[in-house]
Design a protein around this motif. Structure first.
Motif, PDB file in Angstrom:
ATOM      1  N   ALA A 209       0.831  -1.204   0.000  1.00  0.00           N
ATOM      2  CA  ALA A 209       0.000   0.000   0.000  1.00  0.00           C
ATOM      3  C   ALA A 209       0.864   1.252   0.000  1.00  0.00           C
ATOM      4  CB  ALA A 209      -0.924  -0.012   1.211  1.00  0.00           C
ATOM      5  N   ARG A 210       1.898   1.264   0.816  1.00  0.00           N
ATOM      6  CA  ARG A 210       2.794   2.424   0.877  1.00  0.00           C
ATOM      7  C   ARG A 210       3.530   2.618  -0.451  1.00  0.00           C
ATOM      8  NH1 ARG A 210       4.420   4.537   5.944  1.00  0.00           N
ATOM      9  NH2 ARG A 210       3.373   3.565   7.722  1.00  0.00           N
ATOM     10  N   ARG A 211       3.930   1.535  -1.076  1.00  0.00           N
ATOM     11  CA  ARG A 211       4.634   1.643  -2.355  1.00  0.00           C
ATOM     12  C   ARG A 211       3.736   2.262  -3.422  1.00  0.00           C
ATOM     13  NH1 ARG A 211       5.264  -1.952  -6.609  1.00  0.00           N
ATOM     14  NH2 ARG A 211       4.247  -3.640  -5.449  1.00  0.00           N
ATOM     15  N   PHE A 212       2.474   1.860  -3.440  1.00  0.00           N
ATOM     16  CA  PHE A 212       1.531   2.430  -4.391  1.00  0.00           C
ATOM     17  C   PHE A 212       1.277   3.904  -4.075  1.00  0.00           C
ATOM     18  CE2 PHE A 212      -0.755  -1.064  -6.842  1.00  0.00           C
ATOM     19  CZ  PHE A 212       0.323  -1.924  -6.768  1.00  0.00           C
ATOM     20  N   ALA A 213       1.160   4.214  -2.809  1.00  0.00           N
ATOM     21  CA  ALA A 213       0.927   5.606  -2.408  1.00  0.00           C
ATOM     22  C   ALA A 213       2.105   6.490  -2.823  1.00  0.00           C
ATOM     23  CB  ALA A 213       0.704   5.682  -0.901  1.00  0.00           C
ATOM     24  N   GLU A 214       3.316   5.995  -2.638  1.00  0.00           N
ATOM     25  CA  GLU A 214       4.501   6.763  -3.014  1.00  0.00           C
ATOM     26  C   GLU A 214       4.525   7.023  -4.512  1.00  0.00           C
ATOM     27  OE1 GLU A 214       7.556   4.282  -1.481  1.00  0.00           O
ATOM     28  OE2 GLU A 214       7.297   4.965   0.608  1.00  0.00           O
ATOM     29  N   HIS A 215       4.142   6.021  -5.298  1.00  0.00           N
ATOM     30  CA  HIS A 215       4.095   6.217  -6.749  1.00  0.00           C
ATOM     31  C   HIS A 215       3.081   7.288  -7.127  1.00  0.00           C
ATOM     32  CE1 HIS A 215       3.725   5.355 -11.064  1.00  0.00           C
ATOM     33  NE2 HIS A 215       2.427   5.499 -10.848  1.00  0.00           N
ATOM     34  N   ASN A 216       1.878   7.182  -6.573  1.00  0.00           N
ATOM     35  CA  ASN A 216       0.825   8.126  -6.950  1.00  0.00           C
ATOM     36  C   ASN A 216       1.175   9.551  -6.539  1.00  0.00           C
ATOM     37  OD1 ASN A 216      -0.859   6.234  -8.183  1.00  0.00           O
ATOM     38  ND2 ASN A 216      -1.865   5.690  -6.267  1.00  0.00           N
ATOM     39  N   THR A 238      -8.802   6.392   1.837  1.00  0.00           N
ATOM     40  CA  THR A 238      -7.370   6.159   1.660  1.00  0.00           C
ATOM     41  C   THR A 238      -6.606   7.466   1.583  1.00  0.00           C
ATOM     42  OG1 THR A 238      -7.798   4.071   0.505  1.00  0.00           O
ATOM     43  CG2 THR A 238      -5.642   5.080   0.185  1.00  0.00           C
ATOM     44  N   PHE A 239      -7.110   8.417   0.795  1.00  0.00           N
ATOM     45  CA  PHE A 239      -6.383   9.669   0.583  1.00  0.00           C
ATOM     46  C   PHE A 239      -6.468  10.616   1.784  1.00  0.00           C
ATOM     47  CE2 PHE A 239      -7.282   9.103  -4.222  1.00  0.00           C
ATOM     48  CZ  PHE A 239      -6.192   8.261  -4.340  1.00  0.00           C
ATOM     49  N   LYS A 245      -1.121   9.587   6.992  1.00  0.00           N
ATOM     50  CA  LYS A 245      -0.361   8.773   7.939  1.00  0.00           C
ATOM     51  C   LYS A 245       1.002   8.402   7.350  1.00  0.00           C
ATOM     52  CE  LYS A 245      -1.293   4.408   8.386  1.00  0.00           C
ATOM     53  NZ  LYS A 245      -1.954   3.110   8.692  1.00  0.00           N
ATOM     54  N   TYR A 246       1.040   8.102   6.057  1.00  0.00           N
ATOM     55  CA  TYR A 246       2.291   7.725   5.419  1.00  0.00           C
ATOM     56  C   TYR A 246       3.261   8.907   5.294  1.00  0.00           C
ATOM     57  CZ  TYR A 246      -0.429   3.650   3.757  1.00  0.00           C
ATOM     58  OH  TYR A 246      -1.223   2.531   3.671  1.00  0.00           O
ATOM     59  N   PHE A 247       2.723  10.076   4.902  1.00  0.00           N
ATOM     60  CA  PHE A 247       3.590  11.180   4.497  1.00  0.00           C
ATOM     61  C   PHE A 247       3.607  12.356   5.472  1.00  0.00           C
ATOM     62  CE2 PHE A 247       1.904   9.222   0.508  1.00  0.00           C
ATOM     63  CZ  PHE A 247       3.079   8.588   0.129  1.00  0.00           C
ATOM     64  N   GLY A 248       2.727  12.361   6.450  1.00  0.00           N
ATOM     65  CA  GLY A 248       2.691  13.451   7.411  1.00  0.00           C
ATOM     66  C   GLY A 248       2.373  14.787   6.759  1.00  0.00           C
TER      67      GLY A 248
END
Length: 394
Positions: A209-216, A238-239, A245-248
């Motif tokens: 999930a984090r890998r996909f979020a980083e790509h987007n 999710t957004f 939560k992932y990117f602060g």
């Protein structure tokens, strides 16, 4: 007990004991899984009790991981919980069963405890960068729904179209695009859109999930995107919850729910539904809008603006116990249980004497449609219904 399980049990100990010690179990009344199975091991109370047992060394995650499949992530239990109702305002405490379930699922995956259908689903998603929701899913076809609409790539505002809508329900994003075009609201598309990653996170595959979020996010930044329009409630969760939560604070993208935007455009007079739609309808609140985000007024504003509709509604609190069963990965691992929940939801619609159930969630539409066939009740997407009344239905 392995160290990861010990740390997890310590992290969730207080919340688990708070639930386990209350003994009210009001959450069972509104839990869609409990309503159709009556299995106490799959109740929100049991999800917390298991953590108590883990903390005491009586259980390990491998012993209970399969039980945590049986949750749609709807959040009804959190709303009904007396610990949220009676102590939330004073102690700033809210029961977080949805987060607990996601946490146990993630812990299980890290401990190499997998559910077979979830594992395969996420393997295919990793290969294709999109969920296997239909035949022919591939990166090359993610924008097929937009053929002939003359949409650009990039820009300050883009429309994110979830996998289910992009590949299985393309008339939904086409309707959204036509309606926004009629209002003169400009937007573009992503350069290379991957799955949002939300379903992977819900099933416990957080690294993916984090890998996909980083790509987007990297794609948005490269294209100068400042605002993301979202038509799917699952993507909206999710957004607005996972990505921050992932990117602060680095996640500074504005996320706009299309349903709220369309209601605002109607209020401003930029959209004026005028083509009568002769249907008798009720509205199915997507769990992630009504229960998780408190968004319930705007969809009803849109429905009441459409001429010709006979609208039979129930209050939003009654709909706390309504669910399609399509969320939280349940439909992937246990489609038969999703079907039972959708059949129960369609029974509630039948009691109102309607011919159509309207929803604003592409994921809910598939199981609800199957359940509606037996009762001769159709299922229509809210965005498509509005496009019809505006005379721009694709």
């Amino acid at each position: 007990m392995p160290d990861p399980e010990k740390r997890f049990a310590e992290e969730w100990r207080d919340a688990a004991y708070n639930c386990f010690s209350s003994g009210h179990k009001f959450c069972r009344e509104v839990c869609p899984v409990m309503q159709v199975t009556g299995n106490e091991s799959w109740s929100p109370t049991a999800f917390h009790a298991n953590v108590v047992a883990m903390e005491q060394g009586s259980l390990e995650v491998a012993d209970v991981a399969a039980d945590y499949v049986n949750c749609t992530g709807c959040g009804a239990c959190e709303l009904r919980c007396p610990n949220s109702l009676f102590t939330g305002d004073f102690y700033r405490f809210r029961t977080r069963t949805v987060d607990l379930v996601k946490g146990v699922r993630s812990l299980a995956v890290r401990q190499e405890v997998h559910q077979p259908a979830w594992r395969r689903w996420n393997e295919l998603t990793a290969e294709r960068t999109h969920e296997p929701v239909a035949d022919g899913v591939s990166q090359e076809r993610v924008r097929d729904w937009a053929q002939g609409l003359d949409l650009t790539v990039g820009g300050e505002t883009i429309l994110f179209v979830d996998c289910e809508a992009a590949f299985y329900r393309p008339s939904v994003p086409r309707s959204v695009a036509c309606v926004l075009g009629l209002a003169g609201y400009g937007f573009g598309l992503m350069n290379e859109q991957w799955c949002c990653g939300g379903p992977a996170a819900e099933m416990g595959y957080e690294e993916q999930a984090r890998r996909f979020a980083e790509h987007n996010l990297a794609d948005w930044r490269a294209s100068g995107v400042r605002r993301v329009l979202v038509l799917d409630p699952h993507d909206y969760i999710t957004f607005t919850e996972d990505y921050p939560k992932y990117f602060g604070e680095a996640f500074d993208i504005e996320v706009v729910l299309v349903v709220e935007l369309l209601a605002a455009l109607i209020r401003e007079g930029r959209l004026a539904p005028h083509v009568p739609v002769e249907r008798t309808v009720t509205y199915h609140d997507p769990c992630r809008l009504n229960k998780r985000k408190g968004i319930w007024q705007e969809p009803r504003e849109i429905l009441r603006a459409i001429p010709g509709l006979t609208f039979h509604d129930v209050d939003r609190v009654s709909q706390w116990s309504y669910c399609s069963g399509a969320g939280g990965g349940l439909a992937v691992e246990k489609p038969e249980l999703t079907a039972k929940i959708s059949e129960m939801r369609m029974g509630k619609a039948a009691e109102l004497g309607v011919d159509t159930l309207v929803t604003a969630c592409p994921w809910a539409e598939r199981p609800l449609t199957a359940a509606g066939e037996a009762r001769s009740i159709g299922v229509v997407d809210l965005h498509e219904l509005l496009a019809e009344s505006l005379g721009v239905a694709p």
